[in-house]
Design an enzyme around this catalytic site. Structure first.
Site, PDB file in Angstrom:
ATOM      1  N   TYR A 286       0.554  -1.093  -0.267  1.00 58.46           N
ATOM      2  CA  TYR A 286       0.046  -0.153   0.096  1.00 58.46           C
ATOM      3  C   TYR A 286       0.787   1.238  -0.106  1.00 58.46           C
ATOM      4  O   TYR A 286       0.538   2.249  -0.335  1.00 58.46           O
ATOM      5  CB  TYR A 286      -1.081   0.074   1.675  1.00 58.46           C
ATOM      6  CG  TYR A 286      -1.826   1.053   1.644  1.00 58.46           C
ATOM      7  CD1 TYR A 286      -3.006   1.742   0.452  1.00 58.46           C
ATOM      8  CD2 TYR A 286      -1.460   1.974   2.090  1.00 58.46           C
ATOM      9  CE1 TYR A 286      -3.432   2.701   0.260  1.00 58.46           C
ATOM     10  CE2 TYR A 286      -2.129   3.426   2.468  1.00 58.46           C
ATOM     11  CZ  TYR A 286      -3.010   3.959   1.332  1.00 58.46           C
ATOM     12  OH  TYR A 286      -3.432   4.978   1.206  1.00 58.46           O
TER      13      TYR A 286
ATOM     14  N   ARG B 168       1.642   8.423  13.697  1.00 56.20           N
ATOM     15  CA  ARG B 168       1.068   9.901  14.238  1.00 56.20           C
ATOM     16  C   ARG B 168      -0.290  10.227  13.744  1.00 56.20           C
ATOM     17  O   ARG B 168      -0.926  10.616  14.867  1.00 56.20           O
ATOM     18  CB  ARG B 168       2.111  10.769  13.187  1.00 56.20           C
ATOM     19  CG  ARG B 168       2.038  12.305  13.551  1.00 56.20           C
ATOM     20  CD  ARG B 168       2.369  13.424  12.512  1.00 56.20           C
ATOM     21  NE  ARG B 168       1.463  13.360  11.437  1.00 56.20           N
ATOM     22  CZ  ARG B 168       1.966  14.156  10.291  1.00 56.20           C
ATOM     23  NH1 ARG B 168       2.650  14.852  10.509  1.00 56.20           N
ATOM     24  NH2 ARG B 168       1.066  13.852   9.391  1.00 56.20           N
TER      25      ARG B 168
ATOM     26  N   ARG C 152     -10.581   5.231   8.215  1.00 52.83           N
ATOM     27  CA  ARG C 152      -9.095   4.701   7.213  1.00 52.83           C
ATOM     28  C   ARG C 152      -8.295   3.444   8.104  1.00 52.83           C
ATOM     29  O   ARG C 152      -7.951   4.430   9.461  1.00 52.83           O
ATOM     30  CB  ARG C 152      -8.470   5.576   6.534  1.00 52.83           C
ATOM     31  CG  ARG C 152      -9.216   6.248   5.513  1.00 52.83           C
ATOM     32  CD  ARG C 152      -8.876   7.386   5.044  1.00 52.83           C
ATOM     33  NE  ARG C 152      -8.107   8.646   6.120  1.00 52.83           N
ATOM     34  CZ  ARG C 152      -8.033   9.634   5.571  1.00 52.83           C
ATOM     35  NH1 ARG C 152      -9.012   9.964   4.493  1.00 52.83           N
ATOM     36  NH2 ARG C 152      -7.618  10.417   6.869  1.00 52.83           N
TER      37      ARG C 152
ATOM     38  N   PHE D 146      16.492  18.901  -1.093  1.00 55.09           N
ATOM     39  CA  PHE D 146      14.931  18.699  -0.969  1.00 55.09           C
ATOM     40  C   PHE D 146      14.544  17.536  -0.478  1.00 55.09           C
ATOM     41  O   PHE D 146      13.343  17.068  -0.158  1.00 55.09           O
ATOM     42  CB  PHE D 146      14.909  18.720  -3.296  1.00 55.09           C
ATOM     43  CG  PHE D 146      13.346  18.431  -3.180  1.00 55.09           C
ATOM     44  CD1 PHE D 146      12.137  19.242  -2.794  1.00 55.09           C
ATOM     45  CD2 PHE D 146      13.402  16.731  -3.718  1.00 55.09           C
ATOM     46  CE1 PHE D 146      10.859  18.486  -3.737  1.00 55.09           C
ATOM     47  CE2 PHE D 146      11.296  16.452  -4.155  1.00 55.09           C
ATOM     48  CZ  PHE D 146      10.628  17.203  -3.835  1.00 55.09           C
TER      49      PHE D 146
HETATM   50  C1  IN0 Z   1       6.519  14.544  -1.595  1.00 54.81           C
HETATM   51  C2  IN0 Z   1       7.502  14.130  -0.665  1.00 54.81           C
HETATM   52  C3  IN0 Z   1       9.069  14.115  -1.559  1.00 54.81           C
HETATM   53  C4  IN0 Z   1      10.247  14.751  -0.868  1.00 54.81           C
HETATM   54  C5  IN0 Z   1      11.278  14.288  -1.871  1.00 54.81           C
HETATM   55  C6  IN0 Z   1      11.938  13.616  -2.121  1.00 54.81           C
HETATM   56  C7  IN0 Z   1      10.841  12.385  -1.777  1.00 54.81           C
HETATM   57  C8  IN0 Z   1      11.440  11.030  -1.877  1.00 54.81           C
HETATM   58  C9  IN0 Z   1      10.652   9.658  -1.918  1.00 54.81           C
HETATM   59  C10 IN0 Z   1       9.223   9.753  -1.321  1.00 54.81           C
HETATM   60  C11 IN0 Z   1       8.927  11.706  -1.033  1.00 54.81           C
HETATM   61  C12 IN0 Z   1       9.879  12.505  -1.783  1.00 54.81           C
HETATM   62  O1  IN0 Z   1       7.520  15.325   0.656  1.00 54.81           O
HETATM   63  C13 IN0 Z   1       6.693  15.430   0.948  1.00 54.81           C
HETATM   64  C14 IN0 Z   1       6.765  16.421   2.236  1.00 54.81           C
HETATM   65  C15 IN0 Z   1       5.813  17.611   2.832  1.00 54.81           C
HETATM   66  O2  IN0 Z   1       4.385  17.061   1.905  1.00 54.81           O
HETATM   67  N1  IN0 Z   1       5.698  18.086   3.755  1.00 54.81           N
HETATM   68  C16 IN0 Z   1       4.309  18.355   4.036  1.00 54.81           C
HETATM   69  C17 IN0 Z   1       4.030  17.841   5.682  1.00 54.81           C
HETATM   70  C18 IN0 Z   1       2.469  17.720   6.570  1.00 54.81           C
HETATM   71  O3  IN0 Z   1       3.002  17.003   7.424  1.00 54.81           O
HETATM   72  O4  IN0 Z   1       2.251  17.100   5.584  1.00 54.81           O
HETATM   73  C19 IN0 Z   1       4.742  19.828   3.938  1.00 54.81           C
HETATM   74  O5  IN0 Z   1       3.003  20.197   4.468  1.00 54.81           O
HETATM   75  O6  IN0 Z   1       5.210  19.896   4.159  1.00 54.81           O
HETATM   76  C20 IN0 Z   1       6.287  14.407   0.954  1.00 54.81           C
HETATM   77  O7  IN0 Z   1       5.211  13.979   2.047  1.00 54.81           O
HETATM   78  N2  IN0 Z   1       4.947  13.811   0.097  1.00 54.81           N
HETATM   79  C21 IN0 Z   1       5.496  14.488  -1.391  1.00 54.81           C
HETATM   80  C22 IN0 Z   1       4.185  14.020  -2.115  1.00 54.81           C
HETATM   81  C23 IN0 Z   1       5.042  14.770  -3.630  1.00 54.81           C
HETATM   82  C24 IN0 Z   1       6.185  14.463  -4.221  1.00 54.81           C
HETATM   83 CL1  IN0 Z   1       7.030  15.334  -5.294  1.00 54.81          CL
HETATM   84  C25 IN0 Z   1       7.087  14.876  -2.773  1.00 54.81           C
HETATM   85  C26 IN0 Z   1       4.333  13.045   0.160  1.00 54.81           C
HETATM   86  C27 IN0 Z   1       4.121  11.199   0.302  1.00 54.81           C
HETATM   87  C28 IN0 Z   1       2.683  10.782   0.147  1.00 54.81           C
HETATM   88  C29 IN0 Z   1       4.901  11.465   1.934  1.00 54.81           C
HETATM   89  C30 IN0 Z   1       5.238  10.847  -0.777  1.00 54.81           C
END
Ligand code: IN0
Length: 384
Positions: A140, A187, A197, A257
């Site tokens: 998942y 969390r 969920r 990043f």
């Molecule tokens: C992310 C990821 C992310 C960033 C950088 C490298 C990555 C490599 C592998 C997988 C994911 C990677 O980072 C974000 C971070 C984020 O959104 N933080 C939130 C904090 C929060 O509490 O929600 C914020 O508002 O600052 C992330 O969580 N995801 C994400 C989504 C798209 C992309 Cl392009 C990169 C979501 C997830 C589900 C963990 C992949």
């Protein structure tokens, strides 16, 4: 800046506060592609998340989303009024216009990951998210987060900023997403339970309760904490991969990043560990000052390894010796320490600097360090 670009960065700041700044710090070549990747995934997620949309309407959209992103003028108004990112989909035509301006190589990577993720989401929407085993849990998380890592790595390698090896190591890219997602899932237990969920695998919670809902009953407090620590232990299994992935990333803006969400995750996991508030309060978050400190320090692999050592020690000290995973967690923390000393020997010096900064406020921003100390005091007193 053109109107289209203004619009997409407006959407980005609306959907995510701190992460928007991290994306905007990327080198010019990757900024728009990654911003659009993020917004497109967010759009897909906003359809998947909305329980007010009937499945027979929802599923075709999830499956077709990788084609929709090529359809000029498309938007979506079927979300319920309370859906957080409703407006992004109402104005999705602006995202599509910007997507169509990207280099075809980036469009292809984004569409390919969107297709795989949409298919995965459609599968779980149909079958119901039924996470039985730890393998189901990993599967998942692969669909909703690991695939994001695969797509980002392909972009890093495609533009030549990183070696082709970064895209080849799909196992490590996947672990990057799994560590973030599993930390969020641990969390957000209470919030997800409220929304019905159920992401925690039965293979884990089934050892501590007959029904997942029973974990929040006050009489089950000790079992609930053991269960939570088991979830923390499960998430920690990805940390060595995370460090190995980060050590491959050479471009400074790509490094920050990638590293910032990971250091936020280890700090969050440390806060979650053995913390009964997970079962009584929603929105457990690290302090703003701690976030500022992490964003400032996560600049190179030695400092990031030091940050992981710093939190691994804090986390380890928070384990209850009566917890069934006390030794397992101790071993994992020891392995993290060992890998770091072996592969990133300069992390020892960085760790000393971080510790001095946190305790004495002598390095970096005194304000940020003071906030970290305040945070540490607040949480140590909670668990004393
Ligand atoms: C992310 C990821 C992310 C960033 C950088 C490298 C990555 C490599 C592998 C997988 C994911 C990677 O980072 C974000 C971070 C984020 O959104 N933080 C939130 C904090 C929060 O509490 O929600 C914020 O508002 O600052 C992330 O969580 N995801 C994400 C989504 C798209 C992309 Cl392009 C990169 C979501 C997830 C589900 C963990 C992949």
């Amino acid at each position: 800046m053109t109107i289209t670009k203004e619009k997409i960065y407006h959407h980005l700041t609306m959907t995510s506060r701190s992460f928007a700044a991290v994306i905007q710090d990327l080198d010019e070549e990757l900024k728009d592609p990654i911003c659009l990747f993020y917004l497109i995934l967010r759009g897909l997620d906003t359809i998947e998340d909305d329980m007010s949309i009937d499945l027979d309407i929802k599923i075709p959209y999830l499956k077709k989303f990788h084609e929709i992103i090529y359809q000029k003028g498309w938007n979506f108004t079927k979300n319920g009024p309370n859906e957080k990112d409703r407006q992004l989909l109402v104005e999705f035509d602006t995202v599509i216009d910007a997507f169509l301006c990207l280099k075809p190589a980036y469009q292809t990577i984004i569409a390919d990951i969107t297709k795989q993720m949409g298919d995965g989401m459609a599968h779980y929407a149909t079958a119901g998210i039924n996470v039985e085993t730890n393998a189901d849990y990993d599967e998942y998380c692969h669909y909703v987060a690991g695939l994001v890592g695969l797509g980002l790595s392909e972009m890093f390698s495609a533009c030549g900023f990183e070696s082709p090896m970064v895209a080849k190591r799909k196992d490590l890219s996947n672990s990057m997403g799994l560590f973030l997602q599993k930390t969020n899932i641990a969390r957000d237990f209470l919030e997800d339970l409220r929304d019905k969920r159920f992401f925690w695998p039965k293979e884990i919670w089934g050892r501590y309760a007959d029904r997942m809902e029973d974990l929040i009953k006050p009489e089950n407090q000790a079992k609930a904490l053991h269960c939570l620590d088991h979830m923390v232990f499960n998430a920690m299994s990805h940390i060595k991969d995370v460090l190995e992935y980060l050590s491959m990333i050479k471009n400074q803006s790509c490094f920050k990043f990638c590293a910032i969400p990971q250091v936020m995750a280890i700090a969050t996991l440390t806060l979650v560990h053995n913390n009964y508030k997970i079962y009584t309060h929603e929105n457990i978050k690290i302090r703003k000052g701690e976030t500022v400190w992490l964003m400032k320090e996560a600049v190179d692999i030695d400092t990031v390894a030091a940050i992981f050592r710093y939190y691994a020690r804090l986390l380890n000290n928070k384990t209850n010796p009566l917890d069934p995973h006390f030794i397992d967690i101790g071993v994992l923390c020891g392995e993290i320490e060992q890998v770091c000393v072996e592969r990133y020997p300069n992390s020892t010096e960085q760790l000393a600097r971080l510790n001095a900064g946190v305790l004495g406020g002598s390095t970096g921003s005194t304000l940020a360090a003071a906030a970290v100390v305040a945070g540490a005091v607040a949480f140590s007193s909670t668990f004393a």
